[in-house]
Write a protein that holds these residues in place. Sequence first.
Motif, PDB file in Angstrom:
ATOM      1  N   GLU A 311       0.824  -1.207   0.000  1.00 27.32           N
ATOM      2  CA  GLU A 311       0.000   0.000   0.000  1.00 27.32           C
ATOM      3  C   GLU A 311       0.860   1.260   0.000  1.00 27.32           C
ATOM      4  OE1 GLU A 311      -3.814   1.944   2.360  1.00 27.32           O
ATOM      5  OE2 GLU A 311      -2.945   0.036   3.021  1.00 27.32           O
ATOM      6  N   ALA A 314       2.290   1.737  -3.508  1.00 31.31           N
ATOM      7  CA  ALA A 314       1.242   2.190  -4.420  1.00 31.31           C
ATOM      8  C   ALA A 314       0.860   3.635  -4.145  1.00 31.31           C
ATOM      9  CB  ALA A 314       0.020   1.277  -4.294  1.00 31.31           C
ATOM     10  N   LEU A 315       0.772   3.986  -2.872  1.00 31.54           N
ATOM     11  CA  LEU A 315       0.393   5.353  -2.520  1.00 31.54           C
ATOM     12  C   LEU A 315       1.475   6.344  -2.926  1.00 31.54           C
ATOM     13  CD1 LEU A 315      -1.916   6.868  -1.108  1.00 31.54           C
ATOM     14  CD2 LEU A 315      -0.588   6.771   0.991  1.00 31.54           C
ATOM     15  N   LEU A 318       1.227   6.883  -6.555  1.00 34.87           N
ATOM     16  CA  LEU A 318       0.043   7.678  -6.864  1.00 34.87           C
ATOM     17  C   LEU A 318       0.294   9.154  -6.622  1.00 34.87           C
ATOM     18  CD1 LEU A 318      -2.925   7.452  -7.756  1.00 34.87           C
ATOM     19  CD2 LEU A 318      -3.552   7.271  -5.344  1.00 34.87           C
ATOM     20  N   PHE A 319       0.973   9.479  -5.519  1.00 40.35           N
ATOM     21  CA  PHE A 319       1.230  10.879  -5.221  1.00 40.35           C
ATOM     22  C   PHE A 319       2.312  11.458  -6.122  1.00 40.35           C
ATOM     23  CE2 PHE A 319      -1.278  10.421  -1.423  1.00 40.35           C
ATOM     24  CZ  PHE A 319      -1.719  11.708  -1.184  1.00 40.35           C
ATOM     25  N   GLY A 322       0.216  11.252  -9.728  1.00 41.35           N
ATOM     26  CA  GLY A 322      -1.109  11.860  -9.752  1.00 41.35           C
ATOM     27  C   GLY A 322      -1.118  13.329 -10.120  1.00 41.35           C
ATOM     28  N   LEU A 335      -6.074  13.750  -4.076  1.00 41.64           N
ATOM     29  CA  LEU A 335      -5.431  12.571  -3.499  1.00 41.64           C
ATOM     30  C   LEU A 335      -5.487  12.598  -1.978  1.00 41.64           C
ATOM     31  CD1 LEU A 335      -2.324  12.282  -5.846  1.00 41.64           C
ATOM     32  CD2 LEU A 335      -4.368  10.859  -5.846  1.00 41.64           C
TER      33      LEU A 335
END
Length: 357
Positions: A311, A314-315, A318-319, A322, A335
């Motif tokens: 996690e 992945a986070l 994403l940040f 994103g 986000l």
Amino acid sequence: MSLVAKAMRSEAGKGLTLISPTLVYALLLLAAPLVSIVLLSFWTQNFLTIERVFTTGNYAEALTDPLYRELMLRSLRISGMVTLLTVALAFPVAYYISFHVRPDRKSLWLFLITIPFWTSYLIRVFLWRVILAYDGPVNSGLMAVGLIDEPLSWILYNANAVVITLAHAFAPFAILPIFVSLEKIDRSLLEASRDLGESKAMTFLRVTLPLAMPGVLAAVLIVFIPTVGDYVTPRLVGGSGGTMIANMIYAQIFDLNDRPMGATLAVLAMMIVAMVLLWGISRLRFWLWLADRAGGGVKGMAVALAAALAEIVALRALFVLGPALLVAGAGVIVLLALATAGSILIFLRLPKGRWGI
């Protein structure tokens, strides 16, 4: 007036009368300055004049400027490393004092732990600056025994120096709450676990660690929150590679004479820290729940650790990606909002488990 007098004579009225001086005092010292900072963040400054016209331009600039984003991420990263290092080193000390020191000697050990507080925080930072210097005891000692040929350049004026200094400064704040939590553990529970055939390691994982987790969480909060906004340590030992968000807030207010932008960065820092803590505590509850569902012990911890690493990776991706895919400022807000909504959902759906979180 009779209704007011009757209300004040009631139990609730007497309680309100009792706490009202403290409440007013807290509002004047805490709430009023905070409200002032929030209002100032929506204004602009033209040289020496504050223009009291509502605008969100400061927030748009703070969220889109890569420099501010990098400083905030660096502050969170340094504070996270400090928290991890401090708690990891503090737990064995607290555990030893609680379980292996005679009861009549525990107060002496706690007294020794508080000795660093006898000196000024500023003096302790300066001492670490001397210790980590190129010609300081660390480099001189390593060169004297032949482990290195030249002074180490990565232990001063960078993020590493900030982590080392802050970890030492906040170590007592982490030891004491963990010690208190360990002292509250009923020793008969540990004896029962051993009588049922559990090893010392499994007893620690299944009994001691879950019962001590509230103290660990308190230590994390006590260390993480103030270190994110620390100003003195990055200024004295951090150099350009250890500059944090508090240094930029100071620069905006005093060097660049832009108080609204400094207030904006302060408000954003508070909000982001609150969101990060909310995310961290909620995910910790989820990961520990997952460990219990997997059977606990080594297997459960391995499953929880694997889920946590997946996690986090992945986070982070994403940040990083994103804001580039969306509008930078709006992407960050979206986000953060999604992460906060997920955290609230976990708190609503998963009750507090045996770990006390």
